[in-house]
Design a protein around this motif. Structure first.
Motif, PDB file in Angstrom:
ATOM      1  N   ILE A 223      51.198  38.168  20.272  1.00 45.06           N
ATOM      2  CA  ILE A 223      50.355  36.781  21.000  1.00 45.06           C
ATOM      3  C   ILE A 223      49.273  36.549  19.430  1.00 45.06           C
ATOM      4  O   ILE A 223      48.739  36.985  18.664  1.00 45.06           O
ATOM      5  CB  ILE A 223      49.088  38.081  21.543  1.00 45.06           C
ATOM      6  N   LEU A 224      49.559  35.022  20.077  1.00 46.75           N
ATOM      7  CA  LEU A 224      49.077  33.993  19.356  1.00 46.75           C
ATOM      8  C   LEU A 224      47.965  33.939  19.308  1.00 46.75           C
ATOM      9  O   LEU A 224      47.469  33.322  20.675  1.00 46.75           O
ATOM     10  CB  LEU A 224      49.477  32.769  18.681  1.00 46.75           C
ATOM     11  N   ASP A 225      47.168  34.039  18.238  1.00 47.37           N
ATOM     12  CA  ASP A 225      45.271  33.506  19.141  1.00 47.37           C
ATOM     13  C   ASP A 225      44.983  32.395  19.496  1.00 47.37           C
ATOM     14  O   ASP A 225      44.414  32.105  20.529  1.00 47.37           O
ATOM     15  CB  ASP A 225      44.471  33.539  17.316  1.00 47.37           C
ATOM     16  N   ALA A 226      46.201  31.138  18.638  1.00 47.88           N
ATOM     17  CA  ALA A 226      45.651  29.509  19.608  1.00 47.88           C
ATOM     18  C   ALA A 226      47.358  29.290  19.359  1.00 47.88           C
ATOM     19  O   ALA A 226      47.808  29.652  17.980  1.00 47.88           O
ATOM     20  CB  ALA A 226      44.910  29.103  19.136  1.00 47.88           C
ATOM     21  N   ALA A 227      48.195  28.482  20.649  1.00 47.78           N
ATOM     22  CA  ALA A 227      49.378  27.704  20.319  1.00 47.78           C
ATOM     23  C   ALA A 227      49.049  26.271  20.756  1.00 47.78           C
ATOM     24  O   ALA A 227      49.105  25.919  21.211  1.00 47.78           O
ATOM     25  CB  ALA A 227      50.171  28.721  21.117  1.00 47.78           C
ATOM     26  N   TYR A 228      49.464  25.932  19.700  1.00 48.27           N
ATOM     27  CA  TYR A 228      50.063  24.649  20.545  1.00 48.27           C
ATOM     28  C   TYR A 228      51.524  24.305  20.513  1.00 48.27           C
ATOM     29  O   TYR A 228      52.693  23.756  19.655  1.00 48.27           O
ATOM     30  CB  TYR A 228      49.824  23.023  19.003  1.00 48.27           C
ATOM     31  N   ASP A 229      52.118  24.694  21.918  1.00 52.16           N
ATOM     32  CA  ASP A 229      53.257  24.186  22.105  1.00 52.16           C
ATOM     33  C   ASP A 229      54.127  23.197  21.874  1.00 52.16           C
ATOM     34  O   ASP A 229      55.453  23.811  21.660  1.00 52.16           O
ATOM     35  CB  ASP A 229      53.460  25.172  23.880  1.00 52.16           C
ATOM     36  N   ASP A 230      53.271  22.135  22.181  1.00 48.15           N
ATOM     37  CA  ASP A 230      54.534  21.379  21.667  1.00 48.15           C
ATOM     38  C   ASP A 230      55.278  20.891  20.462  1.00 48.15           C
ATOM     39  O   ASP A 230      56.095  20.106  20.219  1.00 48.15           O
ATOM     40  CB  ASP A 230      53.985  19.869  22.617  1.00 48.15           C
ATOM     41  N   VAL A 231      54.115  21.449  20.089  1.00 48.79           N
ATOM     42  CA  VAL A 231      54.828  21.602  18.285  1.00 48.79           C
ATOM     43  C   VAL A 231      55.132  22.738  17.249  1.00 48.79           C
ATOM     44  O   VAL A 231      55.274  22.579  15.875  1.00 48.79           O
ATOM     45  CB  VAL A 231      53.957  20.644  17.447  1.00 48.79           C
ATOM     46  N   ARG A 232      55.311  24.280  18.505  1.00 50.29           N
ATOM     47  CA  ARG A 232      55.570  25.095  17.616  1.00 50.29           C
ATOM     48  C   ARG A 232      54.584  25.149  16.865  1.00 50.29           C
ATOM     49  O   ARG A 232      54.855  25.844  15.593  1.00 50.29           O
ATOM     50  CB  ARG A 232      56.620  25.504  17.444  1.00 50.29           C
ATOM     51  N   LEU A 233      53.016  25.724  16.680  1.00 50.92           N
ATOM     52  CA  LEU A 233      52.552  25.213  15.459  1.00 50.92           C
ATOM     53  C   LEU A 233      51.119  26.668  16.078  1.00 50.92           C
ATOM     54  O   LEU A 233      50.609  26.832  17.111  1.00 50.92           O
ATOM     55  CB  LEU A 233      51.470  23.893  15.215  1.00 50.92           C
ATOM     56  N   ALA A 234      51.080  27.795  15.840  1.00 47.36           N
ATOM     57  CA  ALA A 234      50.245  28.984  15.689  1.00 47.36           C
ATOM     58  C   ALA A 234      48.767  28.798  15.055  1.00 47.36           C
ATOM     59  O   ALA A 234      49.149  28.251  13.259  1.00 47.36           O
ATOM     60  CB  ALA A 234      50.964  30.417  15.793  1.00 47.36           C
ATOM     61  N   VAL A 235      47.811  29.373  15.452  1.00 46.06           N
ATOM     62  CA  VAL A 235      46.678  29.513  14.240  1.00 46.06           C
ATOM     63  C   VAL A 235      46.161  30.178  14.536  1.00 46.06           C
ATOM     64  O   VAL A 235      46.066  30.899  15.673  1.00 46.06           O
ATOM     65  CB  VAL A 235      45.751  27.894  14.896  1.00 46.06           C
ATOM     66  N   GLU A 236      46.039  31.126  13.897  1.00 46.52           N
ATOM     67  CA  GLU A 236      45.391  32.528  13.332  1.00 46.52           C
ATOM     68  C   GLU A 236      44.412  32.519  12.329  1.00 46.52           C
ATOM     69  O   GLU A 236      44.210  32.350  11.938  1.00 46.52           O
ATOM     70  CB  GLU A 236      47.257  33.816  13.034  1.00 46.52           C
ATOM     71  N   MET A 237      43.077  33.342  13.367  1.00 48.56           N
ATOM     72  CA  MET A 237      42.221  33.274  12.608  1.00 48.56           C
ATOM     73  C   MET A 237      42.083  34.851  12.022  1.00 48.56           C
ATOM     74  O   MET A 237      41.885  36.040  13.036  1.00 48.56           O
ATOM     75  CB  MET A 237      40.897  33.096  14.012  1.00 48.56           C
ATOM     76  N   ASP A 238      41.849  35.322  10.970  1.00 57.28           N
ATOM     77  CA  ASP A 238      42.293  36.726  10.203  1.00 57.28           C
ATOM     78  C   ASP A 238      40.350  37.061  10.256  1.00 57.28           C
ATOM     79  O   ASP A 238      40.028  36.078   9.197  1.00 57.28           O
ATOM     80  CB  ASP A 238      42.654  36.145   9.371  1.00 57.28           C
ATOM     81  N   GLY A 239      40.120  38.622  10.536  1.00 56.05           N
ATOM     82  CA  GLY A 239      38.943  38.693  10.372  1.00 56.05           C
ATOM     83  C   GLY A 239      38.485  39.481   8.902  1.00 56.05           C
ATOM     84  O   GLY A 239      40.449  39.918   8.311  1.00 56.05           O
ATOM     85  N   ALA A 240      37.720  39.638   8.415  1.00 58.47           N
ATOM     86  CA  ALA A 240      37.651  39.568   6.633  1.00 58.47           C
ATOM     87  C   ALA A 240      38.327  41.165   6.947  1.00 58.47           C
ATOM     88  O   ALA A 240      38.507  41.494   5.721  1.00 58.47           O
ATOM     89  CB  ALA A 240      36.636  39.524   6.632  1.00 58.47           C
ATOM     90  N   ALA A 241      38.355  41.646   7.915  1.00 57.79           N
ATOM     91  CA  ALA A 241      38.243  43.850   7.245  1.00 57.79           C
ATOM     92  C   ALA A 241      39.668  43.602   7.385  1.00 57.79           C
ATOM     93  O   ALA A 241      40.191  44.343   6.897  1.00 57.79           O
ATOM     94  CB  ALA A 241      37.343  43.762   8.603  1.00 57.79           C
ATOM     95  N   TRP A 242      40.013  43.291   9.197  1.00 59.55           N
ATOM     96  CA  TRP A 242      41.307  43.899  10.000  1.00 59.55           C
ATOM     97  C   TRP A 242      42.325  43.300   8.169  1.00 59.55           C
ATOM     98  O   TRP A 242      43.347  44.117   7.993  1.00 59.55           O
ATOM     99  CB  TRP A 242      41.430  43.425  10.500  1.00 59.55           C
ATOM    100  N   HIS A 243      42.327  41.646   8.582  1.00 63.64           N
ATOM    101  CA  HIS A 243      43.290  41.266   7.679  1.00 63.64           C
ATOM    102  C   HIS A 243      43.509  41.039   6.131  1.00 63.64           C
ATOM    103  O   HIS A 243      43.565  40.573   5.034  1.00 63.64           O
ATOM    104  CB  HIS A 243      43.292  39.921   7.534  1.00 63.64           C
TER     105      HIS A 243
END
Length: 299
Positions: A223-243
């Motif tokens: 599951i991608l946090d945010a996605a730009y389907d037309d250019v296959r670009l995913a944006v992930e927002m990484d929490g300080a603790a979890w990641h």
């Protein structure tokens, strides 16, 4: 006759005085209380010491003896969405009943008790969405976190919250709660994602994206946090603790590599950068998005 108090009370761990004196004499009951073998939870309600130490026992006893359901912040605690609150138990009963609160019990009335009743560990409790909306005016900061976690944990959906909120047009602080529910409906599942959505992804001139985009690679579901389907670009927002853990970083590297294998580029923003310099994050995102548009020939 020597009574086995534990067997007499039963697995529930508590009982009423009227139930007890129907089986043993009043003097025995009073002696057990005086000796600490029974603990008085409220007038006419007694529990075994071990059960009395569990705050859930008190809620169970109050709900069943008052013929109501645990509600408001007490319900949020029972759903494990907030810490166990100090103070009275909140209880909701049907409007047809004429009942009053008492020491340790705040009583509310509602016409749809049966409709909103759920059970947690056998205890009748208000559904999560009702508890969120009911408690919001008294502590919006605490309830905000509870609402986010409830949706993330799938205890309720944004649609459930929207439905409940629609029934309360005069709720104090309604506009702020509606804004939060809207962000949850859009796909935000944490405070960081909400920040990123408002301060980075939705900034002026930013491209259109979708949240919580599902991508399957070799049978694995991501599951991608945010996605730009037309250019296959995913944006992930990484929490300080979890990641921040080594194990999670290794998992992220593997995930990004698998996505890259089917043409997805992953752009990651960590908590510190997003919250201290969202403008720089926007610039990087725009630059990468433009490069991907050129690569894919998207106009």
């Amino acid at each position: 006759m020597a009574w086995d108090v534990t067997a007499l009370i039963g697995e529930r761990g508590w009982t009423t005085r009227s139930e007890l004196v129907g089986r043993v004499d009043r003097g025995s009951v009073d002696a057990w209380v005086a000796a600490g073998r029974l603990v008085r939870l409220q007038p006419g309600v007694y529990a075994l010491p071990a059960a009395a130490a569990d705050w859930r026992t008190r809620m169970d006893a109050v709900a069943l003896t008052r013929r109501g359901i645990v509600s408001h912040r007490s319900a949020l605690a029972l759903w494990e969405l907030i810490p166990v609150p100090e103070g009275p138990v909140h209880l909701t009963v049907d409007t047809a009943r004429s009942a009053r609160g008492s020491a340790g019990v705040v009583l509310h009335r509602a016409p749809d008790v049966d409709e909103i009743t759920r059970r947690v560990r056998g205890i009748p409790v208000a559904c999560v969405e009702r508890a969120v909306v009911d408690t919001w005016p008294t502590d919006p900061v605490l309830v905000r976190s509870a609402a986010i976690e409830a949706v993330r944990a799938r205890l309720c959906t944004p649609a459930h919250l929207e439905h409940e909120l629609a029934r309360r047009p005069r709720l104090p602080g309604r506009r702020d709660l509606a804004a939060l529910v809207g962000l949850l409906a859009d796909g935000c599942r944490s405070e960081l994602e909400i920040w990123g959505c408002l301060q980075v992804l939705r900034g002026p001139g930013m491209p259109t994206f979708v949240q919580q985009r599902e991508v399957v690679v070799r049978g694995e579901r991501f599951i991608l946090d945010a996605a730009y389907d037309d250019v296959r670009l995913a944006v992930e927002m990484d929490g300080a603790a979890w990641h921040g853990s080594r194990r999670q970083r290794e998992s992220d590297i593997r995930r990004d590599a698998l996505l890259a294998g089917i043409g997805w580029l992953t752009l990651r923003f960590d908590h510190s950068r997003m919250t201290t310099d969202p403008a720089d994050c926007r610039r990087d995102l725009l630059a990468v998005h433009a490069a991907r548009r050129a690569l894919f020939g998207v106009r």
